[in-house]
Design an enzyme around this catalytic site. Structure first.
Site, PDB file in Angstrom:
ATOM      1  N   ASN A  70      -0.229   5.432  -0.166  1.00 48.91           N
ATOM      2  CA  ASN A  70      -0.003   6.075   1.130  1.00 48.91           C
ATOM      3  C   ASN A  70       1.056   5.294   1.902  1.00 48.91           C
ATOM      4  O   ASN A  70       1.273   5.535   3.078  1.00 48.91           O
ATOM      5  CB  ASN A  70      -1.310   6.181   1.927  1.00 48.91           C
ATOM      6  CG  ASN A  70      -2.180   7.305   1.387  1.00 48.91           C
ATOM      7  OD1 ASN A  70      -1.696   8.397   1.089  1.00 48.91           O
ATOM      8  ND2 ASN A  70      -3.461   7.026   1.224  1.00 48.91           N
ATOM      9  N   ASP A  78       1.944  -1.946  -9.131  1.00 50.97           N
ATOM     10  CA  ASP A  78       1.391  -3.208  -8.649  1.00 50.97           C
ATOM     11  C   ASP A  78       2.507  -4.228  -8.789  1.00 50.97           C
ATOM     12  O   ASP A  78       3.304  -4.180  -9.737  1.00 50.97           O
ATOM     13  CB  ASP A  78       0.160  -3.649  -9.441  1.00 50.97           C
ATOM     14  CG  ASP A  78      -0.574  -4.790  -8.731  1.00 50.97           C
ATOM     15  OD1 ASP A  78      -0.581  -4.815  -7.477  1.00 50.97           O
ATOM     16  OD2 ASP A  78      -1.148  -5.660  -9.411  1.00 50.97           O
TER      17      ASP A  78
END
Length: 193
Positions: A8, A67
């Protein structure tokens, strides 16, 4: 939509959409998904893969997840996969960055070489494709710059500027996520043929 980006974070989403512009990509919120994936793996690849697979299982839509973190050569890649939480979940970026600077001042270490590593994983229920990006620089002697997050104000590039001293556009052209997204794009082209 062609795929979900398991984030998000508006900045991350914009960066990835600009490179993968041939795909319609939406955020978790835009896809109507409220799910927090626990990053409990011991590698960037492991965390990104876990996020992509969990969101795919919820949505049944091809998913991309990332990540990344800071790896300092002299400290055997520390803080690495724990970059955002090595001082605990509630620590601020300022506290984490100061802890890194303090570790250098107490260790008397001269080699400040560091790298930002990003793994971007695409998963469509059958195929997993991994894009990898790495940006090499060094840990600055003090925090500098206002345009960044995480460790941007202590990560110095070859040109002497920290990531936080770059404009968003300049940063997006050199970031590890940018490089990982380019890598993933090349591999997705092969998949689509």
């Amino acid at each position: 939509m062609d795929m979900i980006f398991a984030t998000n974070n508006v900045g991350k989403l914009k960066e990835v959409k600009e490179i993968l512009k041939e795909f319609e990509i939406v955020s978790l919120t835009e896809a109507g998904i409220e799910h927090e994936v626990e990053e409990d793996q011991d590698s960037f690849h492991g965390n990104a893969s876990k996020k992509a697979r969990e969101i795919y299982e919820i949505s049944k839509v091809p998913t991309v997840a990332d990540d990344s973190g800071l790896c300092i050569d002299s400290f055997d890649g520390w803080p690495g996969v724990y970059t955002a939480r090595f001082l605990g979940e509630k620590s601020t970026k300022e506290e984490r960055n100061q802890a890194i600077l303090d570790r250098f001042s107490t260790s008397k270490c001269q080699d400040r070489t560091a790298r930002v590593i990003c793994y971007l994983v695409y998963y469509d229920g059958e195929v997993e494709i991994v894009g990898i990006g790495e940006l090499v620089g060094k840990i600055a002697h003090q925090a500098r710059g206002k345009n960044g997050f995480g460790f941007d104000d202590i990560f110095e590039l070859e040109n002497g500027k920290t990531l936080a001293e770059l404009s968003s556009e300049e940063k997006n052209e050199v970031s590890a996520r940018y490089l990982a997204t380019l890598d993933l794009k090349q591999k997705l082209k092969v998949l689509r043929k």
